[in-house]
Design a protein around this motif. Structure first.
Motif: not given
Length: 327
Positions: A38-39, A95-99, A119-125, A322-327
């Motif tokens: 998730a990013v 090399h960012g996270g949208f990958s 998903v939650t973790a991706a917003t906590l940084h 936040k919008t979170v992208i799941t991969i």
């Protein structure tokens, strides 16, 4: 090979992002490769696409500054215990996270507690560390302070409302629109001011006649100029960003006459100069999330193919949280 969104020339996200097949990344010394789960989308990602962020990687590059995933490869001199760990952190540009995969510096990746989902973790940084360092380190927040958050329903603003509330402050959230006002109340704001319907300066002073002790400003422009009118004696204006795209010009005679402080926050510099504070902040945020003291505001979940639209929506100011992208 893995899929990644790449920017080949600076511009608006929907115009310049391309989804491409890219060679497998190889972590260098001190790095880890992360298979992204998730990013989260941040306004800084919009600025990266435009070429207006503090870091300006030459194209082509992949944006995405806040990702959670599983470590699947280690570079030299990395603790073998990190292999297969689930971590959150800031990917190493370009090399960012949208990958599907990204790279991180091992010392700046934080192992996620099992109680926190991807998903939650991706917003906590990025956003929560910005809020924590802005309020606790730069703003010297204390219980009983009056804290104004100038974009209380946004990504970093929503984090700041929750952290200020948890610190025992009286929180005044400034928003634009009734829907965002309801969101700010839900997040824990004690008072909400709708800048589209109310006079901000008068409204703050009606709640805090002596002014605000801390202003957490991620808007800039008029929001910053208003803050200089309602800041308290020995108050602190924490400059976090410029979502309005207007960078204010401070008149330095004004903080001298009113005796307030203007402080800036570029949180990622703490990774270079004070990594101990970053780890302290991240641990505090994880603890609060695990105990339910804070709950990230998730606007929506999206898939990898929706990244350009998600960033454009964020740039428009229509996003709450936040919008979170799941991969």
């Amino acid at each position: 090979m893995s899929r990644a969104w790449r920017v080949h020339q600076y511009g608006e996200p929907e115009a310049v992002l391309r989804l491409e097949q890219t060679p497998d990344l190889v972590p260098g010394p001190g790095q880890i490769r992360v298979r992204v789960a998730a990013v989260s989308c941040n306004f800084a990602d919009v600025l990266l696409c435009r070429g207006g962020y503090q870091q300006k990687p030459p194209p082509p590059f992949t944006p995405g500054l806040e990702a959670c995933g599983w470590v699947d490869a280690l570079g030299a001199d990395v603790d073998s215990g990190l292999l297969t760990a689930r971590v959150v952190g800031q990917p190493v540009l370009p090399h960012g996270g949208f990958s599907e995969t990204t790279l991180m510096d091992a010392t700046e990746a934080h192992v996620v507690p099992s109680a926190i989902d991807d998903v939650t973790a991706a917003t906590l940084h990025l956003t929560y560390l910005s809020a924590w360092l802005g309020l606790h380190r730069r703003g010297a927040i204390a219980a009983g302070d009056v804290v104004v958050v100038t974009a209380a329903a946004g990504g970093v603003g929503s984090a700041a409302v929750q952290l200020a509330h948890a610190a025992g402050a009286t929180v005044i959230g400034i928003v634009s629109g009734a829907d965002k006002a309801a969101t700010a109340v839900m997040l824990g704001a004690d008072v909400v001011i709708d800048r589209s319907r109310q006079n901000v300066i008068e409204s703050v002073k009606s709640v805090a006649p002596q002014g605000a002790d801390v202003v957490f400003d991620s808007v800039g422009g008029d929001a910053y100029n208003q803050a200089t009118k309602y800041i308290a004696f020995e108050g602190r204006i924490v400059v976090v960003g410029f979502a309005s795209s207007e960078i204010p010009h401070a008149r330095l005679n004004h903080p001298m006459v009113k005796n307030y402080t203007i402080v800036g926050l570029h949180w990622s510099l703490y990774s270079k100069y004070r990594p101990d504070l970053v780890h302290r902040a991240q641990s505090a945020v994880f603890d609060m999330a695990s105990s339910g003291l804070i709950t990230p505001l998730i606007h929506r979940r999206a898939e990898l193919h929706e990244v350009p639209a998600a960033l454009s929506e964020l740039a428009s100011g229509r996003v709450q949280g936040k919008t979170v992208i799941t991969i």
